[in-house]
Design a protein around this motif. Sequence first.
Motif, PDB file in Angstrom:
ATOM      1  N   ARG A 184       0.816  -1.214   0.000  1.00 31.81           N
ATOM      2  CA  ARG A 184       0.000   0.000   0.000  1.00 31.81           C
ATOM      3  C   ARG A 184       0.854   1.272   0.000  1.00 31.81           C
ATOM      4  O   ARG A 184       2.073   1.229   0.194  1.00 31.81           O
ATOM      5  N   GLN A 185       0.198   2.388  -0.219  1.00 29.59           N
ATOM      6  CA  GLN A 185       0.837   3.681  -0.471  1.00 29.59           C
ATOM      7  C   GLN A 185       1.967   3.997   0.511  1.00 29.59           C
ATOM      8  O   GLN A 185       1.796   3.938   1.725  1.00 29.59           O
ATOM      9  N   GLY A 186       3.116   4.343  -0.034  1.00 36.44           N
ATOM     10  CA  GLY A 186       4.194   4.876   0.786  1.00 36.44           C
ATOM     11  C   GLY A 186       4.982   3.858   1.574  1.00 36.44           C
ATOM     12  O   GLY A 186       5.921   4.224   2.284  1.00 36.44           O
ATOM     13  N   ALA A 187       4.634   2.588   1.474  1.00 34.95           N
ATOM     14  CA  ALA A 187       5.356   1.572   2.238  1.00 34.95           C
ATOM     15  C   ALA A 187       6.787   1.423   1.733  1.00 34.95           C
ATOM     16  O   ALA A 187       7.095   1.715   0.571  1.00 34.95           O
ATOM     17  N   THR A 188       7.677   0.961   2.632  1.00 37.21           N
ATOM     18  CA  THR A 188       9.078   0.653   2.303  1.00 37.21           C
ATOM     19  C   THR A 188       9.312  -0.840   2.508  1.00 37.21           C
ATOM     20  O   THR A 188       8.994  -1.369   3.577  1.00 37.21           O
ATOM     21  N   ILE A 189       9.890  -1.475   1.498  1.00 39.25           N
ATOM     22  CA  ILE A 189      10.313  -2.879   1.629  1.00 39.25           C
ATOM     23  C   ILE A 189      11.830  -2.876   1.584  1.00 39.25           C
ATOM     24  O   ILE A 189      12.436  -2.547   0.567  1.00 39.25           O
ATOM     25  N   GLY A 190      12.475  -3.239   2.695  1.00 35.07           N
ATOM     26  CA  GLY A 190      13.929  -3.155   2.808  1.00 35.07           C
ATOM     27  C   GLY A 190      14.643  -4.164   1.923  1.00 35.07           C
ATOM     28  O   GLY A 190      14.066  -5.163   1.481  1.00 35.07           O
ATOM     29  N   ALA A 191      15.922  -3.899   1.706  1.00 35.60           N
ATOM     30  CA  ALA A 191      16.754  -4.720   0.821  1.00 35.60           C
ATOM     31  C   ALA A 191      16.642  -6.200   1.158  1.00 35.60           C
ATOM     32  O   ALA A 191      16.783  -6.607   2.309  1.00 35.60           O
ATOM     33  N   GLY A 192      16.397  -7.002   0.134  1.00 33.34           N
ATOM     34  CA  GLY A 192      16.441  -8.445   0.305  1.00 33.34           C
ATOM     35  C   GLY A 192      15.289  -9.040   1.080  1.00 33.34           C
ATOM     36  O   GLY A 192      15.312 -10.241   1.369  1.00 33.34           O
ATOM     37  N   ALA A 193      14.287  -8.246   1.421  1.00 30.68           N
ATOM     38  CA  ALA A 193      13.119  -8.815   2.095  1.00 30.68           C
ATOM     39  C   ALA A 193      12.365  -9.719   1.128  1.00 30.68           C
ATOM     40  O   ALA A 193      12.433  -9.550  -0.096  1.00 30.68           O
ATOM     41  N   VAL A 194      11.650 -10.694   1.695  1.00 32.46           N
ATOM     42  CA  VAL A 194      10.842 -11.626   0.904  1.00 32.46           C
ATOM     43  C   VAL A 194       9.386 -11.438   1.328  1.00 32.46           C
ATOM     44  O   VAL A 194       9.089 -11.455   2.531  1.00 32.46           O
ATOM     45  N   ILE A 195       8.514 -11.244   0.361  1.00 38.08           N
ATOM     46  CA  ILE A 195       7.093 -11.069   0.662  1.00 38.08           C
ATOM     47  C   ILE A 195       6.355 -12.298   0.132  1.00 38.08           C
ATOM     48  O   ILE A 195       6.203 -12.469  -1.085  1.00 38.08           O
ATOM     49  N   VAL A 196       5.936 -13.166   1.041  1.00 37.75           N
ATOM     50  CA  VAL A 196       5.192 -14.350   0.616  1.00 37.75           C
ATOM     51  C   VAL A 196       3.816 -13.907   0.123  1.00 37.75           C
ATOM     52  O   VAL A 196       3.160 -13.074   0.747  1.00 37.75           O
ATOM     53  N   ALA A 197       3.384 -14.454  -1.010  1.00 35.84           N
ATOM     54  CA  ALA A 197       2.147 -14.008  -1.658  1.00 35.84           C
ATOM     55  C   ALA A 197       0.930 -14.243  -0.768  1.00 35.84           C
ATOM     56  O   ALA A 197       0.948 -15.069   0.149  1.00 35.84           O
ATOM     57  N   GLY A 198      -0.118 -13.477  -1.049  1.00 32.01           N
ATOM     58  CA  GLY A 198      -1.360 -13.614  -0.300  1.00 32.01           C
ATOM     59  C   GLY A 198      -1.479 -12.614   0.822  1.00 32.01           C
ATOM     60  O   GLY A 198      -2.406 -12.707   1.636  1.00 32.01           O
ATOM     61  N   HIS A 199      -0.572 -11.625   0.884  1.00 32.10           N
ATOM     62  CA  HIS A 199      -0.549 -10.695   2.011  1.00 32.10           C
ATOM     63  C   HIS A 199      -0.539  -9.251   1.547  1.00 32.10           C
ATOM     64  O   HIS A 199      -0.213  -8.948   0.396  1.00 32.10           O
ATOM     65  N   THR A 200      -0.910  -8.375   2.496  1.00 37.89           N
ATOM     66  CA  THR A 200      -0.929  -6.932   2.267  1.00 37.89           C
ATOM     67  C   THR A 200       0.042  -6.274   3.238  1.00 37.89           C
ATOM     68  O   THR A 200       0.059  -6.601   4.426  1.00 37.89           O
ATOM     69  N   VAL A 201       0.838  -5.361   2.716  1.00 42.66           N
ATOM     70  CA  VAL A 201       1.695  -4.516   3.556  1.00 42.66           C
ATOM     71  C   VAL A 201       1.053  -3.129   3.581  1.00 42.66           C
ATOM     72  O   VAL A 201       0.818  -2.530   2.525  1.00 42.66           O
ATOM     73  N   GLY A 202       0.763  -2.632   4.779  1.00 43.48           N
ATOM     74  CA  GLY A 202      -0.056  -1.429   4.940  1.00 43.48           C
ATOM     75  C   GLY A 202       0.661  -0.137   4.565  1.00 43.48           C
ATOM     76  O   GLY A 202       1.879  -0.111   4.306  1.00 43.48           O
ATOM     77  N   GLY A 246      11.859  -4.416   7.375  1.00 44.57           N
ATOM     78  CA  GLY A 246      13.308  -4.324   7.519  1.00 44.57           C
ATOM     79  C   GLY A 246      14.047  -5.155   6.487  1.00 44.57           C
ATOM     80  O   GLY A 246      13.517  -6.126   5.932  1.00 44.57           O
ATOM     81  N   ALA A 247      15.291  -4.778   6.247  1.00 42.33           N
ATOM     82  CA  ALA A 247      16.143  -5.506   5.311  1.00 42.33           C
ATOM     83  C   ALA A 247      16.217  -6.978   5.710  1.00 42.33           C
ATOM     84  O   ALA A 247      16.417  -7.304   6.882  1.00 42.33           O
TER      85      ALA A 247
END
Lengths: 193, 193, 193
Positions: free
Chosen positions: A106-124, A130-131
């Motif tokens: 979602r708007q303005g979020a930061t995903i740090g270096a090398g993070a993994v986002i498993v599908a099926g989820h929302t980041v607010g 964090g990295a």
Amino acid sequence: MTDARFFAHPAAIVETDQIGAGSRIWAFCNIQQGARIGADCNICDGCFVEKGAVVGDRVTVKNGVSLWAGVVLEDEVFVGPGVLFTNDVYPRSKVARDGCDATLIRQGATIGAGAVIVAGHTVGRFAFIGAGAVVTRDVPDFGLWLGNPARPAGYVCTCAQRLEFSRSGDREVARCRACGREFALRNGQVTAR
Amino acid sequence: MTDARFFAHPAAIVETDQIGAGSRIWAFCNIQQGARIGADCNICDGCFVEKGAVVGDRVTVKNGVSLWAGVVLEDEVFVGPGVLFTNDVYPRSKVARDGCDATLIRQGATIGAGAVIVAGHTVGRFAFIGAGAVVTRDVPDFGLWLGNPARPAGYVCTCAQRLEFSRSGDREVARCRACGREFALRNGQVTAR
Amino acid sequence: MTDARFFAHPAAIVETDQIGAGSRIWAFCNIQQGARIGADCNICDGCFVEKGAVVGDRVTVKNGVSLWAGVVLEDEVFVGPGVLFTNDVYPRSKVARDGCDATLIRQGATIGAGAVIVAGHTVGRFAFIGAGAVVTRDVPDFGLWLGNPARPAGYVCTCAQRLEFSRSGDREVARCRACGREFALRNGQVTAR
């Protein structure tokens, strides 16, 4: 590979015509036909954007990130280098499934270096992953999540500095030491005041 | 860069002639002379396959994966994006050693996005390494391993769904809720029934 | 793209003239104007070196690594594949800050595959960061750090083998079983004897 609207490095492959004005696509990127990228984005070296991925305006994607069908990045999202998205939570080779598992940043979020986002989820909104964190659950607005698997570690301001909350009546409040913005926290949900 | 047998994207570098029929090699890949890739594989953008690496048939390797000498992927292995292999467990710059440390990924296994496989280990048949996991030990057949370092977190079916075992006489048995396949568990080893 | 001094693969982009004799730059690298790379380095496929990054002599950087302004690698550093550096600890899209957060990797250190180095820290001489570790603090000379976040797990020799210390008078001493080098440990600091 440049036109009046956006810039593409000569070593980039750009097959879509859905890129907004002012966006920049750097070397060794592959932007597939049907991918959608908004205005004033910066898509750095070696990124891959698949048909069905959607990128908003003023988004930064650092080097080496692949955005699959099912991944949506809202406006002003920051994606660090080497961040990994997915769109199938039960992958096996040569086993096709109907559709794919979605990811919403979602708007303005930061995903740090090398993070993994498993599908099926929302980041607010304005959340900060964090990295190196591995996100396996939904992350609330302004949430700071760290580790593998990622766990809540506090909250951050719109400007990314950590917030320190203190009780005030029936809720908790914080004022950012860096920029002065004020926030309230109730039931695990942070809102700007 | 296409011939009757396999497809290579024009932006891929393919120096080996040991690629099986029906395989596809995508943009910005570098497949070195002496690398061996089987039939009906999908080697996605930005992968590197070194002389001495061996890939079986019907293998999927997602974006940005390097396969070094000493890495063997058996048939139907799925390697997620950004997975990292190694072949030297004591690396120092400009220090050459004899040979390399081997990695074996057995038939049908899944390596989740961004997982790291430390050399010298085997991942068993149909095992499932979670996204972002760091594998530092051997993983048994059908094992589900998660975290940093990766730890056992259960077992999965051939179809990748988690298995729930219950006792039946001198062993434990499970029937996959998704596909109905049946398995037995004895002494930490899962076998199909 | 080759001259008498260094080698660059035809599929690499090299815009700087500050690369030392004997260095090799491989396919799909992008070495920007103003980047500085020393002599006898090996910069493997898909690396990105930004203006303001500094690489010493005899450094190895494996596939897919980006070196940003503010990152300094001293002589003989080994950077594994997929290692991630950063140079902004509070990133938000389209928010510029003055300067950047620095990272210093000191002589002979090893950064394992897929490790993440959060900016603002120093990794000491001959330190060894394990594969997949996430470094959020300074690491001392010869330190072996593992995990997410990375924690101290012992010390290693110049040759990368683990050291076993035992008490000798007012300090602890170790002799490497592999190469015979001797070390002393006092107040958490290892020095060669």
